[in-house]
Write a protein that holds these residues in place. Structure first.
Motif, PDB file in Angstrom:
ATOM      1  N   LEU A  46       0.837  -1.185   0.000  1.00 11.81           N
ATOM      2  CA  LEU A  46       0.000   0.000   0.000  1.00 11.81           C
ATOM      3  C   LEU A  46       0.880   1.246   0.000  1.00 11.81           C
ATOM      4  O   LEU A  46       2.047   1.188   0.331  1.00 11.81           O
ATOM      5  N   ASN A  47       0.289   2.370  -0.366  1.00 15.11           N
ATOM      6  CA  ASN A  47       0.983   3.653  -0.310  1.00 15.11           C
ATOM      7  C   ASN A  47       1.977   3.874  -1.440  1.00 15.11           C
ATOM      8  O   ASN A  47       3.059   4.421  -1.214  1.00 15.11           O
ATOM      9  N   PRO A  48       1.690   3.489  -2.664  1.00 16.50           N
ATOM     10  CA  PRO A  48       2.687   3.622  -3.720  1.00 16.50           C
ATOM     11  C   PRO A  48       2.911   5.053  -4.189  1.00 16.50           C
ATOM     12  O   PRO A  48       3.950   5.353  -4.780  1.00 16.50           O
ATOM     13  N   ASP A  49       1.960   5.958  -3.934  1.00 18.96           N
ATOM     14  CA  ASP A  49       2.037   7.290  -4.534  1.00 18.96           C
ATOM     15  C   ASP A  49       2.324   8.418  -3.548  1.00 18.96           C
ATOM     16  O   ASP A  49       2.755   9.495  -3.944  1.00 18.96           O
ATOM     17  N   ARG A  50       2.083   8.190  -2.258  1.00 17.96           N
ATOM     18  CA  ARG A  50       2.289   9.257  -1.279  1.00 17.96           C
ATOM     19  C   ARG A  50       3.199   8.739  -0.165  1.00 17.96           C
ATOM     20  O   ARG A  50       2.727   8.183   0.822  1.00 17.96           O
ATOM     21  N   ASP A  51       4.497   8.960  -0.342  1.00 19.76           N
ATOM     22  CA  ASP A  51       5.455   8.428   0.601  1.00 19.76           C
ATOM     23  C   ASP A  51       5.834   9.472   1.648  1.00 19.76           C
ATOM     24  O   ASP A  51       5.209  10.538   1.753  1.00 19.76           O
ATOM     25  N   PHE A  52       6.862   9.174   2.406  1.00 19.92           N
ATOM     26  CA  PHE A  52       7.295  10.074   3.483  1.00 19.92           C
ATOM     27  C   PHE A  52       7.600  11.473   2.955  1.00 19.92           C
ATOM     28  O   PHE A  52       7.221  12.478   3.574  1.00 19.92           O
ATOM     29  N   ASP A  53       8.301  11.560   1.827  1.00 16.89           N
ATOM     30  CA  ASP A  53       8.680  12.866   1.283  1.00 16.89           C
ATOM     31  C   ASP A  53       7.461  13.711   0.946  1.00 16.89           C
ATOM     32  O   ASP A  53       7.460  14.927   1.172  1.00 16.89           O
ATOM     33  N   PHE A  54       6.429  13.078   0.399  1.00 16.39           N
ATOM     34  CA  PHE A  54       5.197  13.816   0.081  1.00 16.39           C
ATOM     35  C   PHE A  54       4.605  14.433   1.344  1.00 16.39           C
ATOM     36  O   PHE A  54       4.288  15.627   1.376  1.00 16.39           O
ATOM     37  N   TRP A  55       4.448  13.622   2.382  1.00 13.72           N
ATOM     38  CA  TRP A  55       3.789  14.112   3.595  1.00 13.72           C
ATOM     39  C   TRP A  55       4.675  15.078   4.376  1.00 13.72           C
ATOM     40  O   TRP A  55       4.165  15.992   5.038  1.00 13.72           O
ATOM     41  N   LYS A  57       6.450  17.399   3.093  1.00 12.20           N
ATOM     42  CA  LYS A  57       6.168  18.711   2.498  1.00 12.20           C
ATOM     43  C   LYS A  57       4.823  19.248   2.971  1.00 12.20           C
ATOM     44  O   LYS A  57       4.666  20.445   3.220  1.00 12.20           O
ATOM     45  N   GLN A  58       3.831  18.356   3.094  1.00 15.14           N
ATOM     46  CA  GLN A  58       2.509  18.791   3.560  1.00 15.14           C
ATOM     47  C   GLN A  58       2.577  19.331   4.983  1.00 15.14           C
ATOM     48  O   GLN A  58       1.793  20.205   5.361  1.00 15.14           O
ATOM     49  N   TYR A  59       3.504  18.815   5.770  1.00 17.12           N
ATOM     50  CA  TYR A  59       3.663  19.262   7.156  1.00 17.12           C
ATOM     51  C   TYR A  59       4.795  20.282   7.298  1.00 17.12           C
ATOM     52  O   TYR A  59       5.375  20.432   8.375  1.00 17.12           O
ATOM     53  N   ASN A  60       5.074  20.997   6.200  1.00 12.35           N
ATOM     54  CA  ASN A  60       6.040  22.109   6.205  1.00 12.35           C
ATOM     55  C   ASN A  60       7.418  21.708   6.746  1.00 12.35           C
ATOM     56  O   ASN A  60       8.075  22.471   7.449  1.00 12.35           O
ATOM     57  N   ASN A  61       7.829  20.496   6.388  1.00 16.69           N
ATOM     58  CA  ASN A  61       9.144  19.968   6.768  1.00 16.69           C
ATOM     59  C   ASN A  61       9.298  19.727   8.267  1.00 16.69           C
ATOM     60  O   ASN A  61      10.423  19.526   8.745  1.00 16.69           O
ATOM     61  N   PHE A  62       8.189  19.734   9.019  1.00 20.52           N
ATOM     62  CA  PHE A  62       8.263  19.392  10.440  1.00 20.52           C
ATOM     63  C   PHE A  62       8.380  17.882  10.580  1.00 20.52           C
ATOM     64  O   PHE A  62       7.581  17.141   9.997  1.00 20.52           O
ATOM     65  N   LEU A  63       9.358  17.446  11.342  1.00 21.05           N
ATOM     66  CA  LEU A  63       9.567  16.017  11.525  1.00 21.05           C
ATOM     67  C   LEU A  63       8.449  15.397  12.366  1.00 21.05           C
ATOM     68  O   LEU A  63       7.908  16.045  13.262  1.00 21.05           O
ATOM     69  N   PRO A  64       8.122  14.135  12.107  1.00 19.48           N
ATOM     70  CA  PRO A  64       7.216  13.437  13.022  1.00 19.48           C
ATOM     71  C   PRO A  64       7.925  13.215  14.353  1.00 19.48           C
ATOM     72  O   PRO A  64       9.154  13.195  14.420  1.00 19.48           O
ATOM     73  N   SER A 183      19.916  15.372   6.812  1.00 18.73           N
ATOM     74  CA  SER A 183      19.471  16.463   5.933  1.00 18.73           C
ATOM     75  C   SER A 183      18.018  16.832   6.211  1.00 18.73           C
ATOM     76  O   SER A 183      17.658  18.012   6.207  1.00 18.73           O
ATOM     77  N   TYR A 184      17.175  15.829   6.484  1.00 20.33           N
ATOM     78  CA  TYR A 184      15.787  16.120   6.867  1.00 20.33           C
ATOM     79  C   TYR A 184      15.753  16.951   8.150  1.00 20.33           C
ATOM     80  O   TYR A 184      14.965  17.886   8.279  1.00 20.33           O
ATOM     81  N   GLY A 192      11.733  25.856  11.419  1.00 19.71           N
ATOM     82  CA  GLY A 192      11.118  26.151  12.701  1.00 19.71           C
ATOM     83  C   GLY A 192      10.593  24.956  13.471  1.00 19.71           C
ATOM     84  O   GLY A 192       9.893  25.118  14.472  1.00 19.71           O
ATOM     85  N   SER A 193      10.911  23.743  13.027  1.00 25.09           N
ATOM     86  CA  SER A 193      10.439  22.555  13.743  1.00 25.09           C
ATOM     87  C   SER A 193      11.084  22.492  15.126  1.00 25.09           C
ATOM     88  O   SER A 193      12.296  22.666  15.255  1.00 25.09           O
ATOM     89  N   PRO A 194      10.293  22.244  16.166  1.00 22.06           N
ATOM     90  CA  PRO A 194      10.869  22.147  17.514  1.00 22.06           C
ATOM     91  C   PRO A 194      11.470  20.781  17.802  1.00 22.06           C
ATOM     92  O   PRO A 194      12.041  20.576  18.881  1.00 22.06           O
ATOM     93  N   PHE A 195      11.353  19.843  16.857  1.00 20.29           N
ATOM     94  CA  PHE A 195      11.775  18.469  17.118  1.00 20.29           C
ATOM     95  C   PHE A 195      13.029  18.103  16.332  1.00 20.29           C
ATOM     96  O   PHE A 195      13.215  18.522  15.187  1.00 20.29           O
ATOM     97  N   THR A 196      13.892  17.316  16.962  1.00 25.20           N
ATOM     98  CA  THR A 196      14.975  16.625  16.269  1.00 25.20           C
ATOM     99  C   THR A 196      14.636  15.138  16.309  1.00 25.20           C
ATOM    100  O   THR A 196      13.759  14.702  17.043  1.00 25.20           O
ATOM    101  N   TRP A 197      15.334  14.336  15.497  1.00 22.62           N
ATOM    102  CA  TRP A 197      15.021  12.903  15.453  1.00 22.62           C
ATOM    103  C   TRP A 197      15.196  12.243  16.814  1.00 22.62           C
ATOM    104  O   TRP A 197      14.376  11.451  17.252  1.00 22.62           O
ATOM    105  N   SER A 198      16.300  12.573  17.473  1.00 20.92           N
ATOM    106  CA  SER A 198      16.602  11.981  18.773  1.00 20.92           C
ATOM    107  C   SER A 198      16.416  13.041  19.855  1.00 20.92           C
ATOM    108  O   SER A 198      16.937  14.156  19.734  1.00 20.92           O
ATOM    109  N   GLN A 199      15.684  12.705  20.881  1.00 22.45           N
ATOM    110  CA  GLN A 199      15.312  13.687  21.894  1.00 22.45           C
ATOM    111  C   GLN A 199      16.541  14.333  22.533  1.00 22.45           C
ATOM    112  O   GLN A 199      17.461  13.664  22.987  1.00 22.45           O
ATOM    113  N   GLY A 200      16.544  15.661  22.541  1.00 19.82           N
ATOM    114  CA  GLY A 200      17.558  16.399  23.279  1.00 19.82           C
ATOM    115  C   GLY A 200      18.836  16.716  22.533  1.00 19.82           C
ATOM    116  O   GLY A 200      19.679  17.458  23.043  1.00 19.82           O
ATOM    117  N   GLU A 201      19.021  16.190  21.310  1.00 21.83           N
ATOM    118  CA  GLU A 201      20.242  16.491  20.569  1.00 21.83           C
ATOM    119  C   GLU A 201      20.041  16.188  19.089  1.00 21.83           C
ATOM    120  O   GLU A 201      19.245  15.332  18.708  1.00 21.83           O
TER     121      GLU A 201
END
Length: 259
Positions: A46-55, A57-64, A183-184, A192-201
């Motif tokens: 499932l999900n062949p057309d809307r991958d991580f990169d698509f979403w 951009k929809q979330y203004n480059n804010f990391l999950p 790079s992400y 302006g994302s307040p999150f990094t991949w790993s908490q605190g650094e």
């Protein structure tokens, strides 16, 4: 779960699916290929057309993150629901078999929003815990996906639930994927994302030589303490390695991603 259902309910014509984020580890696809061979049928992607990169951009480059898990919502649950919607609208009753073990009390699983979508938890019903799941995979000849050699759970490249030792190992095992994650992160912080991949650094900070040394030493200390506390079990091979869940505690991860 797929192996268990194939072995115990061969009479059921089950549709197997995989929700692909577009950012899975290579080991995931290798395992899916072997699993298809065991099942004797294809696994629907499932999900062949809307991958991580698509979403992203929809979330203004804010990391999950654990606070905003848009990756689970958009890349796992949404395609699953869209796939089933036409079948439910036709009046079909659908049974979804979910692989939550009997020892995972903290995982609730997917909550059905439709009265004809029935969620079934065979492992819980049959009392199958983590050692039981490992026995099923070993007996089938499949074993665990190879990324379990260095990681604890999710097959998504930059899962934010990873422990810091797993980020270090990602850099060692798949340096190109680690650089992509960096790079992400840099783009996210710049937007302006307040999150990094790993908490605190940041990943840059996490992979400085002295920090890597500290992370590895912490891991080895945890491993030594856990082994010292481990109860002797005559049925268990003492050469078995403790996994990261056992060392750091089981994180309450994404219900769809974490296995």
């Amino acid at each position: 779960m797929a192996v268990y259902m194939r072995q115990h309910h061969p009479d059921l014509d089950i549709d197997y699916f995989f929700t692909d984020t577009g950012k899975e580890l290579p080991e995931v696809y290798e395992f899916l290929g072997r699993l298809e061979g065991f099942l004797g049928k294809s696994i629907l992607r499932l999900n062949p057309d809307r991958d991580f990169d698509f979403w992203l951009k929809q979330y203004n480059n804010f990391l999950p993150s654990p606070q905003t898990r848009w990756c689970t919502r958009q890349l796992k649950l949404r395609p699953f629901e869209q796939w089933l919607r036409p079948l439910l609208e036709e009046g079909n009753t659908i049974y979804s078999y979910v692989a939550i073990r009997s020892d995972e009390e903290y995982r609730e699983g997917y909550s059905s929003k439709h009265d004809r979508l029935k969620i079934v938890l065979p492992f819980k019903e049959d009392g199958i815990d983590k050692p039981g799941v490992l026995d099923i995979l070993e007996a089938s000849g499949l074993g665990l996906p190879r990324y379990y050699d260095w990681r604890s759970r999710s097959g998504c490249t930059f899962c934010f639930y990873q422990q810091k030792i797993e980020w270090v190992r990602l850099k060692e095992e798949h340096p190109e994927a680690f650089e992509e994650a960096k790079s992400y992160e840099k783009d996210a912080v710049a937007n302006g994302s307040p999150f990094t991949w790993s908490q605190g650094e940041s990943l840059d900070e996490l992979t400085q030589p002295e920090r890597v040394k500290q992370i590895k030493e912490d891991y080895e200390k945890r491993l030594a303490r856990a082994k010292a506390k481990r109860q002797q079990n005559p049925l268990r091979d003492e050469g078995d390695e403790l996994d990261i869940d056992e060392l750091y505690g089981q994180a309450k991860g994404c219900l769809a991603c974490h296995k």
